[in-house]
Design a protein around this motif. Structure first.
Motif, short mmCIF file in Angstrom:
data_model
loop_
_atom_site.label_atom_id
_atom_site.label_comp_id
_atom_site.label_asym_id
_atom_site.label_seq_id
_atom_site.Cartn_x
_atom_site.Cartn_y
_atom_site.Cartn_z
N TYR A 93 -5.88 -0.78 -5.57
CA TYR A 93 -4.78 -1.62 -5.09
C TYR A 93 -5.28 -2.98 -4.62
O TYR A 93 -4.73 -4.02 -4.97
CB TYR A 93 -4.03 -0.90 -3.96
N SER A 94 -6.36 -2.99 -3.83
CA SER A 94 -6.91 -4.26 -3.34
C SER A 94 -8.25 -4.59 -3.99
O SER A 94 -8.91 -5.53 -3.58
CB SER A 94 -7.08 -4.22 -1.81
N ARG A 95 -8.64 -3.81 -5.00
CA ARG A 95 -9.95 -3.94 -5.64
C ARG A 95 -11.08 -3.84 -4.62
O ARG A 95 -12.10 -4.52 -4.71
CB ARG A 95 -10.04 -5.24 -6.44
N GLY A 96 -10.87 -2.97 -3.64
CA GLY A 96 -11.90 -2.70 -2.64
C GLY A 96 -11.99 -3.73 -1.55
O GLY A 96 -12.88 -3.63 -0.68
N MET A 97 -11.11 -4.72 -1.52
CA MET A 97 -11.20 -5.79 -0.52
C MET A 97 -10.58 -5.41 0.81
O MET A 97 -10.75 -6.13 1.79
CB MET A 97 -10.55 -7.06 -1.06
N ARG B 56 -11.38 16.97 -5.33
CA ARG B 56 -10.94 16.30 -6.56
C ARG B 56 -9.63 15.56 -6.33
O ARG B 56 -9.45 14.43 -6.81
CB ARG B 56 -10.81 17.32 -7.69
N ALA B 57 -8.72 16.17 -5.57
CA ALA B 57 -7.44 15.50 -5.27
C ALA B 57 -7.68 14.27 -4.41
O ALA B 57 -7.07 13.21 -4.63
CB ALA B 57 -6.51 16.48 -4.58
N ARG B 58 -8.55 14.39 -3.42
CA ARG B 58 -8.87 13.22 -2.59
C ARG B 58 -9.48 12.11 -3.43
O ARG B 58 -9.19 10.93 -3.23
CB ARG B 58 -9.84 13.60 -1.47
N GLN B 59 -10.35 12.49 -4.38
CA GLN B 59 -11.02 11.47 -5.18
C GLN B 59 -10.02 10.65 -5.98
O GLN B 59 -10.14 9.43 -6.07
CB GLN B 59 -12.04 12.13 -6.11
N ARG B 60 -9.04 11.32 -6.57
CA ARG B 60 -8.02 10.59 -7.32
C ARG B 60 -7.27 9.63 -6.40
O ARG B 60 -6.94 8.49 -6.78
CB ARG B 60 -7.05 11.57 -7.98
N CYS B 61 -7.00 10.08 -5.19
CA CYS B 61 -6.29 9.25 -4.21
C CYS B 61 -7.13 8.05 -3.80
O CYS B 61 -6.67 6.90 -3.84
CB CYS B 61 -5.93 10.10 -2.99
N PHE B 62 -8.38 8.28 -3.40
CA PHE B 62 -9.25 7.18 -2.97
C PHE B 62 -9.44 6.15 -4.08
O PHE B 62 -9.46 4.95 -3.85
CB PHE B 62 -10.61 7.72 -2.53
N GLU B 63 -9.58 6.65 -5.30
CA GLU B 63 -9.79 5.76 -6.45
C GLU B 63 -8.57 4.86 -6.66
O GLU B 63 -8.70 3.64 -6.83
CB GLU B 63 -10.05 6.60 -7.69
N SER B 64 -7.41 5.46 -6.63
CA SER B 64 -6.19 4.68 -6.87
C SER B 64 -5.96 3.66 -5.77
O SER B 64 -5.65 2.49 -6.04
CB SER B 64 -4.98 5.63 -6.96
N ILE B 65 -6.14 4.06 -4.53
CA ILE B 65 -5.90 3.15 -3.41
C ILE B 65 -6.91 2.01 -3.42
O ILE B 65 -6.56 0.85 -3.14
CB ILE B 65 -5.93 3.92 -2.08
N ALA B 66 -8.16 2.29 -3.75
CA ALA B 66 -9.16 1.22 -3.82
C ALA B 66 -8.78 0.20 -4.88
O ALA B 66 -9.01 -1.01 -4.72
CB ALA B 66 -10.54 1.80 -4.11
N SER C 74 -17.92 9.54 3.34
CA SER C 74 -18.65 8.84 2.29
C SER C 74 -17.90 8.89 0.96
O SER C 74 -18.07 8.00 0.12
CB SER C 74 -20.05 9.44 2.12
N GLN C 75 -17.08 9.90 0.77
CA GLN C 75 -16.32 9.97 -0.49
C GLN C 75 -15.38 8.77 -0.60
O GLN C 75 -15.26 8.15 -1.66
CB GLN C 75 -15.53 11.28 -0.55
N GLN C 76 -14.75 8.39 0.52
CA GLN C 76 -13.86 7.23 0.50
C GLN C 76 -14.65 5.93 0.48
O GLN C 76 -14.34 5.02 -0.30
CB GLN C 76 -12.92 7.28 1.71
N THR C 77 -15.68 5.83 1.31
CA THR C 77 -16.39 4.55 1.43
C THR C 77 -17.14 4.20 0.15
O THR C 77 -17.14 3.04 -0.28
CB THR C 77 -17.36 4.57 2.62
N ASN C 78 -17.77 5.18 -0.48
CA ASN C 78 -18.50 4.89 -1.71
C ASN C 78 -17.56 4.63 -2.88
O ASN C 78 -17.87 3.84 -3.77
CB ASN C 78 -19.46 6.03 -2.05
N THR C 79 -16.40 5.29 -2.87
CA THR C 79 -15.42 5.01 -3.92
C THR C 79 -14.91 3.58 -3.80
O THR C 79 -14.82 2.86 -4.81
CB THR C 79 -14.24 6.00 -3.83
N ARG C 80 -14.58 3.16 -2.60
CA ARG C 80 -14.13 1.78 -2.41
C ARG C 80 -15.21 0.81 -2.84
O ARG C 80 -14.94 -0.20 -3.51
CB ARG C 80 -13.76 1.53 -0.95
N TYR D 65 0.84 -1.21 0.00
CA TYR D 65 0.00 0.00 0.00
C TYR D 65 0.88 1.26 0.00
O TYR D 65 0.62 2.21 -0.76
CB TYR D 65 -0.92 -0.02 1.22
N TYR D 66 1.89 1.28 0.86
CA TYR D 66 2.75 2.47 0.94
C TYR D 66 3.60 2.63 -0.31
O TYR D 66 3.86 3.77 -0.75
CB TYR D 66 3.60 2.41 2.21
#
Length: 481
Positions: free
Chosen positions: A92-96, A80-90, A290-296, A44-45
């Motif tokens: 990584y594990s495909r939301g798992m 918008r910056a957070r959204q790009r981050c949350f999307e990319s990190i999700a 919710s921005q992170q949880t719904n993105t995941r 992840y890091y």
């Protein structure tokens, strides 16, 4: 140091934290059962550096790279910056992984944005302490876990009455340097692998609750007296190709015991202020996270849809009406989760104190429905897979000179798909829905943002309480009342 690498993260785990697995006190970095999870978290890091354009932004104060999940949201560009981050990190594990560090980072940044809500008297000290802690997290790129829920062993009374009163984490005394906490909290996902234990309110205390339970703080996980008791570990050794999720993504969950833990005052953000404690999550907490949880959720459902399509392609059933109907069902869940993300950002507004959080109406709907959607998605994948989920040889078996050709002959996929491709897809599906880790995640999806019943009833009562006497209600308008 900002924006750690995986190796730097692992070095930070070498301390005297007290973690129990089974009947043994274990060293997190040396325990063999944890090794796959550590590889996954180190990944992840490293991922945030590999995809730095999406995951990292300049620290507004130092210019050094920091996780975008730690941005205090004040402007549309922050979201918008957070959204790009949350999307990319999700991805990584495909939301798992439901509790990658970006989740609590987002929570902390949201609380900083509404630091004014930490005191009911207008005292700015709690907010100043939280802002200082936020800077510490940025500087160290720290991994935070949280312990939100009181144990509430006796469900016949409220969480701080009867037997529960002695079990719930509370302040027992004060010293010159801090408060002393005794009791327990659940459930610290990522707990053994985190740097900090962040304790904050998840729900209001009952009326007339003792102020000793109204406490919010954060401490290093190696603080004396802090004990974590782990569930069975569901990570498995072996090739990642055979266990693509279980080999890396068991976040581990722990029951947290505070055995007279002293918390320095500079790390105490609410201390006995029941009004602030009960009001904090009403100041935009869910809208923010919710921005992170719904993105995941969207990323996970999109993966599940594609996985289902691949399963159907390999069995040559992808165009059968009943299969297409099930796949379409997953697709719509994914689209609705994605639409909730977009609606939240489009409707973002000032939630007070200059905090720009997404609109929460669509997010509350997905919060209530995601437990049902995730369970149904797993059910569909099991139905599509049937016995194929079990008739899946190890991918390493294909390299065996005698066994490999037999597997290619007798276990091929339909429509020209190879036996190895078939095994890879169905092993991935089994790890997604049927393995020990898959089952744990299915339970997690049911309750990680409260049960569906609580979400549905809570949203109804909130709306009805605000609108019961509203003359503009649709039925009254139609009937001319």
């Amino acid at each position: 140091m900002t924006a750690r690498t995986g190796q730097q993260y692992l070095l930070g785990l070498k301390d005297q934290r007290r973690v129990w697995l089974g009947n043994q006190a274990v060293s997190v970095t040396e325990e063999m059962r944890f090794q796959g999870s550590l590889v996954g978290l180190a990944g992840y890091y490293d991922w945030q550096h590999e995809y730095a354009e999406d995951c990292l932004v300049p620290d507004p104060e130092t210019g050094q790279p920091m996780s975008a999940s730690l941005l205090v949201p004040r402007r549309p560009d922050d979201l918008r910056a957070r959204q790009r981050c949350f999307e990319s990190i999700a991805r990584y594990s495909r939301g798992m992984m439901g509790r990658t560090p970006d989740y609590v980072n987002c929570t902390l940044a949201g609380f900083v944005a509404r630091a004014d809500a930490l005191s009911s008297s207008g005292d700015t000290t709690p907010g100043e302490r939280l802002r200082k802690f936020h800077r510490d997290v940025i500087a160290g790129d720290l991994s935070l876990t949280h312990a939100l829920v009181q144990p509430a062993i006796d469900r016949g009374v409220d969480e701080v009455s009867g037997l529960n009163a002695t079990l719930a984490a509370h302040v027992t005394r004060r010293t010159k340097t801090g408060i002393v906490i005794r009791g327990a909290r659940v459930l610290a996902t990522l707990g053994p692998f985190a740097d900090e234990m962040f304790v904050y309110p998840a729900a209001p205390l009952p009326a007339n609750a003792d102020p000793k339970y109204a406490v919010m703080f954060s401490i290093p996980v190696n603080t004396p007296g802090l004990i974590q008791v782990c569930r069975d570990h569901y990570g498995v050794p072996g090739a990642g190709s055979d266990h693509p999720f279980s080999s890396r993504f068991d976040e581990q969950d722990s029951f947290v015991i505070f055995d007279d833990v002293e918390v320095p005052y500079e790390r105490v953000f609410i201390d006995g202020d029941v009004k602030a404690y009960n009001g904090l999550v009403r100041t935009g907490w869910y809208a923010n996270i919710s921005q992170q949880t719904n993105t995941r959720a969207a990323v996970k459902l999109e993966f599940a849809y594609d996985l289902g399509c691949r399963m159907a392609e390999i069995t040559n059933t992808v165009r059968r009406p009943e299969v297409a109907g099930m796949l379409g069902e997953i697709l719509e869940y994914a689209r609705l989760a994605r639409a909730a993300v977009n609606a939240g950002i489009a409707g973002a507004r000032d939630w007070g104190n200059g905090a720009l959080f997404p609109d929460d109406l669509a997010a509350r709907a997905t919060r209530a429905m995601l437990p049902q959607w995730m369970v149904r998605t797993n059910e569909i994948l099991v139905t599509l897979g049937s016995h194929n989920l079990l008739a899946t040889p190890s991918l390493e078996a294909f390299d065996h000179s005698e066994l490999g050709p037999l597997l290619e002959r007798y276990l091929p996929g339909a429509d020209g798909h190879s036996a190895k491709e078939r095994a890879m897809i169905f092993r991935t599906a089994w790890d997604f829905v049927g393995s020990a880790l898959g089952s744990r995640i299915a339970l997690y999806e049911r309750f990680y943002l409260a049960s569906q019943f609580r979400a549905l009833s809570g949203d109804h009562m909130a709306w009805y309480g605000a609108n019961a006497s509203n003359a503009e209600r649709p039925v009254a308008q139609f009937l001319g009342d």
